[in-house]
Design a protein around this motif. Structure first.
Motif, mmCIF file in Angstrom:
data_model
loop_
_atom_site.group_PDB
_atom_site.id
_atom_site.type_symbol
_atom_site.label_atom_id
_atom_site.label_comp_id
_atom_site.label_asym_id
_atom_site.label_seq_id
_atom_site.Cartn_x
_atom_site.Cartn_y
_atom_site.Cartn_z
ATOM 1 N N LEU A 1 25.235 40.759 115.678
ATOM 2 C CA LEU A 1 25.440 39.737 116.705
ATOM 3 C C LEU A 1 24.684 40.084 117.979
ATOM 4 O O LEU A 1 24.037 39.222 118.592
ATOM 5 N N ALA A 2 24.777 41.335 118.396
ATOM 6 C CA ALA A 2 24.128 41.769 119.633
ATOM 7 C C ALA A 2 22.614 41.636 119.549
ATOM 8 O O ALA A 2 21.963 41.157 120.486
ATOM 9 N N ASP B 1 12.929 40.274 127.051
ATOM 10 C CA ASP B 1 13.276 41.242 126.012
ATOM 11 C C ASP B 1 13.997 42.408 126.679
ATOM 12 O O ASP B 1 13.813 42.671 127.870
ATOM 13 N N TRP B 2 14.835 43.099 125.931
ATOM 14 C CA TRP B 2 15.473 44.315 126.417
ATOM 15 C C TRP B 2 15.926 45.144 125.230
ATOM 16 O O TRP B 2 15.991 44.659 124.105
ATOM 17 N N GLN B 3 16.200 46.406 125.474
ATOM 18 C CA GLN B 3 16.699 47.295 124.421
ATOM 19 C C GLN B 3 18.190 47.070 124.233
ATOM 20 O O GLN B 3 18.970 47.211 125.186
ATOM 21 N N GLN C 1 36.993 41.269 132.214
ATOM 22 C CA GLN C 1 36.112 41.947 131.255
ATOM 23 C C GLN C 1 35.275 43.035 131.920
ATOM 24 O O GLN C 1 34.370 43.600 131.292
ATOM 25 N N GLY C 2 35.540 43.299 133.184
ATOM 26 C CA GLY C 2 34.780 44.310 133.900
ATOM 27 C C GLY C 2 33.430 43.820 134.393
ATOM 28 O O GLY C 2 32.544 44.628 134.694
ATOM 29 N N LEU C 3 33.265 42.511 134.493
ATOM 30 C CA LEU C 3 32.005 41.919 134.915
ATOM 31 C C LEU C 3 32.112 41.389 136.338
ATOM 32 O O LEU C 3 33.124 40.778 136.713
ATOM 33 N N MET D 1 23.784 41.230 130.375
ATOM 34 C CA MET D 1 23.893 41.212 128.917
ATOM 35 C C MET D 1 24.181 42.613 128.368
ATOM 36 O O MET D 1 25.015 42.775 127.464
ATOM 37 N N ILE D 2 23.505 43.603 128.907
ATOM 38 C CA ILE D 2 23.759 44.984 128.467
ATOM 39 C C ILE D 2 25.178 45.398 128.834
ATOM 40 O O ILE D 2 25.885 46.021 128.032
#
Length: 320
Positions: free
Chosen positions: A125-126, A140-142, A179-181, A296-297
């Motif tokens: 999913l991620a 893009d990202w890791q 959620q800690g966001l 997102m990360i």
């Protein structure tokens, strides 16, 4: 005494290592040895899915969001209901709304063929969420990996944790904070609505009843979304009227112009504390992109199952 001290230091080192691993097991190269072709396999299948249907990119991104907001990023949203098991698919925010399960099934099958029993559905999913953004012109990202799949799900948590499209600003801030966001994370993640579509039933009240909406914009939405509940409820409209299949900052430009489709969208630019963030993103696409990646990360780090917790599902729809 010297040998005892050495033993004590060794034990402390082991304990520290174990404790450190319990909080730092997610890493971009988690499958480097166990499934080296994972990223290319997922990317190829996401590319095919979006080529077949542009909207699917937004659906896969949303699927990841709806998973992470319910007891963490653990693949629980993918579990089907059974006579003995109640999952999250029929919770109010998900029923007749969240989609893309068949695409995840195809990706999982391809991954299982290459690396049986190794890669979790939660990690698929991620990766799929990231690849969807990239396929639609976004950054893009890791992706940090190493999640395991939940053996439980919670329809009640899905009903309470996922913010509905009727949310006001304070409700949105509270939902994300749980959620800690941060507030900035919330606004950046909301920018995902630069792609995808919404059902008439989710924005009917906005286009007919609300005052903080551009009149031309609301009138363009009304023919496909009758004012009578029950009529055209499932008819779709793009969340971003400008570039609905391209990941960019147009969503925020729309909000400044009072063209947010959902009540919860326009709540971000309505004389409140997030107006300045929206204004900045509308004028500075690079700022939005960088903050979106960060958020997102951060979202992907919400309560992952690691180590021996959970399982690696063979079929994302059911427990092993």
């Amino acid at each position: 005494m010297a040998s005892f001290s050495g033993l004590a230091l060794t034990l402390l080192s082991v304990v520290a290592l174990l404790l450190g691993n319990s909080h730092a097991q997610l890493t971009p190269n988690f499958y480097e040895d166990s499934c080296p072709d994972l990223l290319s396999i997922v990317q190829a299948q996401v590319e095919i899915a979006i080529k077949n249907e542009k909207r699917m990119g937004a659906s896969l991104l949303r699927l990841f969001f709806h998973d992470c907001f319910v007891n963490g990023c653990d693949g629980s949203v993918l579990l089907d209901d059974t006579p003995a098991f109640v999952g999250e698919k029929n919770a109010a925010p998900n029923a007749n709304s969240v989609r893309g399960f068949e695409v995840i099934d195809v990706i999982k099958a391809a991954v299982e063929e290459a690396c049986p029993g190794v890669v979790s559905c939660a990690d698929i999913l991620a990766i799929s969420a990231r690849d969807s953004v990239v396929q639609l012109g976004g950054p893009d990202w890791q992706v940090k990996l190493g999640r395991r799949d939940a053996r439980t799900a919670s329809q009640a948590a899905a009903n309470s944790s996922i913010p509905p499209p009727t949310s006001n600003l304070s409700e949105l801030i509270s939902s994300y904070a749980a959620q800690g966001l941060s507030v900035q994370d919330m606004v950046a993640l909301s920018g995902a609505h630069t792609i995808g579509k919404a059902r008439c039933t989710t924005f009917r009240n906005r286009i007919y009843e609300e005052a903080n909406i551009d009149s031309f914009f609301s009138n363009t939405r009304k023919p496909n979304c009758p004012g009578t509940p029950g009529q055209g409820d499932d008819n779709l409209a793009p969340l971003d009227i400008q570039t609905p299949t391209r990941f960019d900052n147009s969503y925020f430009v729309n909000l400044v112009a009072r063209k947010g489709l959902l009540h919860s969208d326009q709540a971000l630019f309505n004389g409140g504390s997030t107006d300045t963030i929206v204004q900045n993103y509308s004028q500075n696409p690079d700022a939005f992109i960088q903050d979106f990646i960060t958020a997102m990360i951060k979202m992907g780090d919400i309560k992952p199952l690691t180590g021996c917790s959970g399982e690696i599902r063979t079929n994302c729809r059911r427990l092993n």
